[in-house]
Design a protein around this motif. Structure first.
Motif, PDB file in Angstrom:
ATOM      1  N   PRO A 365       0.827  -1.206   0.000  1.00 56.03           N
ATOM      2  CA  PRO A 365       0.000   0.000   0.000  1.00 56.03           C
ATOM      3  C   PRO A 365       0.864   1.260   0.000  1.00 56.03           C
ATOM      4  O   PRO A 365       2.093   1.192   0.083  1.00 56.03           O
ATOM      5  CB  PRO A 365      -0.756  -0.119   1.325  1.00 56.03           C
ATOM      6  N   VAL A 366       0.204   2.393  -0.071  1.00 56.02           N
ATOM      7  CA  VAL A 366       0.900   3.678   0.018  1.00 56.02           C
ATOM      8  C   VAL A 366       1.434   3.838   1.444  1.00 56.02           C
ATOM      9  O   VAL A 366       0.776   3.451   2.415  1.00 56.02           O
ATOM     10  CB  VAL A 366      -0.066   4.816  -0.395  1.00 56.02           C
ATOM     11  N   ARG A 448       1.852  12.001   5.451  1.00 64.23           N
ATOM     12  CA  ARG A 448       0.980  11.065   4.730  1.00 64.23           C
ATOM     13  C   ARG A 448       1.225  11.262   3.242  1.00 64.23           C
ATOM     14  O   ARG A 448       1.588  12.364   2.800  1.00 64.23           O
ATOM     15  CB  ARG A 448      -0.501  11.265   5.071  1.00 64.23           C
ATOM     16  N   TRP A 450      -0.201  10.451  -0.852  1.00 66.52           N
ATOM     17  CA  TRP A 450      -1.314  10.093  -1.749  1.00 66.52           C
ATOM     18  C   TRP A 450      -0.690   9.519  -3.003  1.00 66.52           C
ATOM     19  O   TRP A 450       0.209  10.121  -3.580  1.00 66.52           O
ATOM     20  CB  TRP A 450      -2.136  11.337  -2.117  1.00 66.52           C
ATOM     21  N   ASP A 451      -1.188   8.353  -3.421  1.00 62.36           N
ATOM     22  CA  ASP A 451      -0.628   7.783  -4.644  1.00 62.36           C
ATOM     23  C   ASP A 451      -1.522   8.080  -5.842  1.00 62.36           C
ATOM     24  O   ASP A 451      -2.517   8.809  -5.728  1.00 62.36           O
ATOM     25  CB  ASP A 451      -0.337   6.292  -4.466  1.00 62.36           C
ATOM     26  N   CYS A 454      -5.236   7.924  -5.637  1.00 64.04           N
ATOM     27  CA  CYS A 454      -5.857   8.701  -4.558  1.00 64.04           C
ATOM     28  C   CYS A 454      -5.981   7.894  -3.270  1.00 64.04           C
ATOM     29  O   CYS A 454      -6.808   8.223  -2.423  1.00 64.04           O
ATOM     30  CB  CYS A 454      -7.234   9.251  -4.934  1.00 64.04           C
ATOM     31  N   ASN A 455      -5.196   6.853  -3.123  1.00 61.44           N
ATOM     32  CA  ASN A 455      -5.153   6.188  -1.828  1.00 61.44           C
ATOM     33  C   ASN A 455      -4.262   6.996  -0.896  1.00 61.44           C
ATOM     34  O   ASN A 455      -3.273   7.581  -1.329  1.00 61.44           O
ATOM     35  CB  ASN A 455      -4.576   4.769  -1.946  1.00 61.44           C
ATOM     36  N   THR A 456      -4.623   7.032   0.375  1.00 62.87           N
ATOM     37  CA  THR A 456      -3.757   7.676   1.351  1.00 62.87           C
ATOM     38  C   THR A 456      -3.686   6.832   2.615  1.00 62.87           C
ATOM     39  O   THR A 456      -4.205   5.716   2.669  1.00 62.87           O
ATOM     40  CB  THR A 456      -4.183   9.119   1.646  1.00 62.87           C
ATOM     41  N   GLU A 457      -3.019   7.360   3.649  1.00 64.33           N
ATOM     42  CA  GLU A 457      -2.732   6.592   4.859  1.00 64.33           C
ATOM     43  C   GLU A 457      -3.665   7.002   5.994  1.00 64.33           C
ATOM     44  O   GLU A 457      -3.941   8.189   6.177  1.00 64.33           O
ATOM     45  CB  GLU A 457      -1.284   6.837   5.281  1.00 64.33           C
ATOM     46  N   PRO A 458      -4.138   6.036   6.795  1.00 65.72           N
ATOM     47  CA  PRO A 458      -4.882   6.409   8.004  1.00 65.72           C
ATOM     48  C   PRO A 458      -3.967   7.210   8.936  1.00 65.72           C
ATOM     49  O   PRO A 458      -2.741   7.060   8.876  1.00 65.72           O
ATOM     50  CB  PRO A 458      -5.256   5.076   8.641  1.00 65.72           C
ATOM     51  N   THR A 459      -4.559   8.022   9.786  1.00 63.49           N
ATOM     52  CA  THR A 459      -3.764   8.964  10.592  1.00 63.49           C
ATOM     53  C   THR A 459      -3.066   8.298  11.780  1.00 63.49           C
ATOM     54  O   THR A 459      -1.997   8.732  12.187  1.00 63.49           O
ATOM     55  CB  THR A 459      -4.690  10.106  11.078  1.00 63.49           C
ATOM     56  N   SER A 463      -4.981   2.067  13.515  1.00 63.58           N
ATOM     57  CA  SER A 463      -5.699   1.619  12.309  1.00 63.58           C
ATOM     58  C   SER A 463      -4.957   0.504  11.587  1.00 63.58           C
ATOM     59  O   SER A 463      -5.557  -0.275  10.856  1.00 63.58           O
ATOM     60  CB  SER A 463      -5.871   2.784  11.323  1.00 63.58           C
ATOM     61  N   ALA A 464      -3.644   0.467  11.746  1.00 59.85           N
ATOM     62  CA  ALA A 464      -2.838  -0.513  10.996  1.00 59.85           C
ATOM     63  C   ALA A 464      -2.437  -1.712  11.847  1.00 59.85           C
ATOM     64  O   ALA A 464      -1.968  -2.710  11.315  1.00 59.85           O
ATOM     65  CB  ALA A 464      -1.579   0.169  10.466  1.00 59.85           C
ATOM     66  N   SER A 473       0.917   0.898   7.753  1.00 59.03           N
ATOM     67  CA  SER A 473       0.532   1.775   6.647  1.00 59.03           C
ATOM     68  C   SER A 473      -0.019   3.111   7.117  1.00 59.03           C
ATOM     69  O   SER A 473      -0.437   3.924   6.307  1.00 59.03           O
ATOM     70  CB  SER A 473      -0.529   1.067   5.796  1.00 59.03           C
TER      71      SER A 473
END
Lengths: 534, 534
Positions: A365-366, A448, A450-451, A454-459, A463-464, A473
């Motif tokens: 993932p990103v 963070r 964005w790829d 338009c995927n991005t990372e949880p803050t 979450s990961a 991630s």
């Protein structure tokens, strides 16, 4: 045969577990000999081994190597394979002396932050001193074999360890000189980031401990990642030109590596696979058989004489020392793929984890990381703080945007395009930014990315979090003590500290002088009294 | 020519802006006639048009259509194109009568929640009544043309509106019967989810208002998405078999649609492009020229007689009524691609937005939505609440895991595998789950999805907010008022309400009886006194 040597059915282990071929030192074949696997498992049964180090409830040692792989060394010694352990460490010292040696054996080495920010990918072959190859992190699962290039042979479709029959039309054996011959196979050069799915695991550990088994004897920080220009031949072309293609039922290409792999008392050669969809994508440059890294021969520690490079995937698919490729109707049954590198939910753990209720980590993932400053650093600044780091996404999704928050995730500043290294489909971008900062005291900065999808990372890292502590991630977060010199009171205090001939750091060291003169204190208190007057 | 008819340079507009070809009603060619474009722009200059509706600072109307596209209708009428407006609405009523008509013209229609949960993708052609086609949402940018299948011709490489020269080796014209002839081109059938990048925009609006221009006259909820089985020919095969391939400089394939598109006082035919990397991926099934949807002829509103289907991308690339394909060295200069559907950062807005500082939305990120229950619903339950919805990711990343949090994002429950529809590379999965819920009162439930690359969604909509309100990629969140019948006090209260012949809802209606008898109150207060005793 020494009198004391262990034997099985009368055969001494030095003979039973000998190197398979001349010129292939440290390569023991397991998959072709079920009897030998059984013998090894038998000999290991009940062996008293040092348990893996417990490091999740206590601070990590500050030694280098950080952790020592007693158990794995003992397993090798038990089967008379100490030569592999010794050669591996010699190779580390020769090829990777400047790394953070997270685990000495099997070798897990992390790149230092200051080395990661070197823009190797922007300079391709121009900056290529030997030092550059030292920059790439290493995650090995077994010892390092020492294979002579001239003795090396790659077998495709000749044998299949886990399924019956291979699905290439014509099995072949290829020498390295065949593969390197541009008249036989077109070559490709691809800039690729490879990372362990354990990258940034330390953040998950600091939140909640997880899997205590051998899988995570790599409490990785931000350096279990690296980027290089690989040269080789697309596997797609080799399958087509040398094997006459694969049969329609072929869904996965399995890669067998020459390293010996211990797993819960059993032995294997390293085995994983990549989907045929991936192998045939585009012009085949997404799955390479590579012998060159940054314009120089592949180092031993990175898989010489030949390794697989699967772009955009977890590094574990990019098999080192690959000597056999099988065409399968299903993914590899190798334990690395079916039993490890599984992504569990946050409600799965010691109480209920199975191989079938995690999902095999494939495309990455990103993700991103701040490399400078380090967390818990004091930064004395004039209203701007400079940060730098890396940003990456798998699956051909290039990095489109990197953002930094100076306030824990509320406001985000975009890294200006001129502060990012160039775009690649399959590689990271390094970045740096000056972020406006007014506030003082402990602040949390995060990054963070964005790829292209338009995927991005949880803050937040919660979450990961997952039981095996893979794929961190979430936004990478550091704590900075901000000291803003544009504020008069701070400027004055810094001057006083200097007059006393003191340093500002360490931040926790109490100041040896009064914080305020009595007159100034009285004046301030008279102006803003402590208690109400009525 | 009526005396009152508008004219330009002496030519009446009915002639100037007439349909281009017989059998192609409502198709006006703009790109081939720069003079005509200029004339239209001239005639529109200074026109007094109703401004787009303001709906971000006030509740949405509860009418259906929800919003009325006065401005766009007036633009069409001004140029004598009222026939397009009329035909479009007739088509809506014929093909989509059961939708939420978010905007009547250009038509934006959202699927109702109860229709979305029908598992069309699991039944492929078996469930195919006409109703099924009604389930797919619609986002049109102009009116609907009415093109006779027999009159239709697709031109490839014949003409290039924005760049000089096309990059196909041999330009061709193909009739629909050519394309449909399996002896000429191999066909493919692919299950594809298409979504507007505005899906779930309403969540961004409810947080902070954004772009007030025509781009967002679609305050979409969770229904701007749909899934269908498309049949057609891979564009890759058509380029290869009919055009002899493309030149090496070709990087994008541009699709021109027969709809007329107004943008800031200028006119265009719809134009976007897809990367050649995408067109040639796998066996070509990722970019189709399609004439069939769910086993039936493509409806007019979805692009009959021919549309493009670009899997895993923003729906806007899947050009409807496509009649021309150009091979370009760069992405299309069509305003839809270069000037709209841009993803800005949260610090970009009216004060600084440009076309060059947003990034063009292409492949879609991982996303999901809860369809039932609706937000602000009261749920009376026995310790479990049932939710259902969709989950999707673009770029060939199938949906791997869906999780529901009953507590705003702290604890997550995985949807069991048996409660998800089957996996597809390019389509959503529908899901349902019974989530254990003990707590009562207002709770926040959210859904997040993990795709095959381990990408997931940020927890809060603020992470996704952007000036044009595109790509709401954060976890979808609903508010539920939980009433847990397994608690004795609740069970008693529900019985009392029933005895009084009352309903529990609406939740805001005060109860007309005393909450407690005096004796019970006194007893409780004696046991746990209100004030300290000493």
């Amino acid at each position: 045969m020494a009198d004391s040597e262990l034997s099985y059915d009368g055969v001494p282990i030095s003979q039973l577990f000998a190197d398979e071929k001349p010129g292939w030192r440290g390569y023991v074949e397991w998959e072709e000999y079920p009897e030998k696997k059984r013998a090894a498992a038998e000999l290991m049964k009940g062996a008293k081994l040092t348990p893996p180090p417990e490091f999740q409830f206590a601070p990590l040692p500050t030694t280098n190597p950080v952790l020592v792989g007693h158990r794995w060394k003992e397993e090798h010694e038990l089967l008379g394979l100490k030569r592999i352990v010794d050669y591996s460490w010699e190779t580390v010292l020769r090829e990777k002396e400047n790394m953070i040696h997270l685990l000495d054996f099997p070798y897990n080495g992390e790149t230092r932050h200051e080395d990661l920010t070197t823009k190797i990918t922007n300079n391709k072959h121009h900056l290529l001193e030997r030092r550059i190859m030292l920059l790439h992190s290493v995650r090995n699962h077994g010892g390092i074999p020492d294979i002579d290039e001239d003795a090396f042979v790659l077998e495709i479709g000749a044998f299949n360890s886990f399924q019956s029959g291979g699905l290439v039309n014509s099995p072949v054996k290829l020498k390295l000189s065949d593969l390197k011959d541009p008249a036989k196979f077109p070559q490709a050069e691809v800039t690729v980031t490879l990372q362990c799915s354990g990258t940034r695991r330390i953040e998950q550990i600091s939140e909640y401990p997880g899997e205590g088994d051998e899988l995570i004897n790599a409490p990785w920080g931000e350096g279990a990642i690296g980027t290089a220009v690989y040269r080789g031949v697309p596997l797609k072309k080799v399958l087509k030109l040398a094997c006459g293609g694969v049969r329609p039922e072929c869904e996965h290409l399995e890669f067998i590596g020459a390293d010996t792999y211990f797993k819960k008392g059993h032995l294997f050669n390293y085995a994983v696979s990549a989907p045929y969809r991936k192998v045939r994508a585009n012009r085949g440059e997404e799955v390479l058989l590579a012998w060159e890294m940054n314009g120089q021969p592949l180092p031993k520690i990175h898989g010489a004489p030949l390794r697989v490079v699967v772009t955009g995937y977890i590094g574990a698919r990019s098999t080192k020392w690959v000597y056999r490729i099988n065409a399968l109707p299903v993914p590899s049954y190798g334990p690395v793929q079916r039993q490890e590198y599984l992504y569990f939910t946050s409600q799965i753990g010691k109480q209920n984890a199975k191989y079938s209720n995690g999902f095999p980590i494939g495309q990455m993932p990103v993700s991103s990381a701040i490399l400078t400053p380090l967390t818990k650093t004091v930064v004395i600044h004039d209203g701007k703080i400079t940060l730098s780091g890396w940003a990456y996404s798998g699956g051909g999704n290039w990095v489109e945007r990197v953002e930094i928050s100076p306030d824990g995730g509320h406001v985000w500043y975009r890294v200006p395009p001129e502060n990012l290294t160039e775009k690649h489909y399959h590689a990271w971008r390094l970045w740096h930014i000056d972020v406006p900062v007014d506030a003082e005291g402990w602040l949390e900065f995060c990054v963070r990315t964005w790829d292209a999808s338009c995927n991005t990372e949880p803050t937040y890292v919660r979450s990961a979090w997952n039981w095996d502590l893979h794929v961190t991630s979430s936004a990478h977060r550091i704590k900075i003590y901000s000291v803003n010199r544009t504020r008069a009171a701070t400027r004055e205090r810094l001057a006083v500290i200097e007059r006393h001939g003191l340093q500002f750091e360490p931040i926790t060291m109490p100041l040896p002088f009064a914080l305020e003169e009595k007159e100034a204190y009285d004046e301030a208190v008279a102006k803003y009294p402590r208690e109400p007057r009525s």
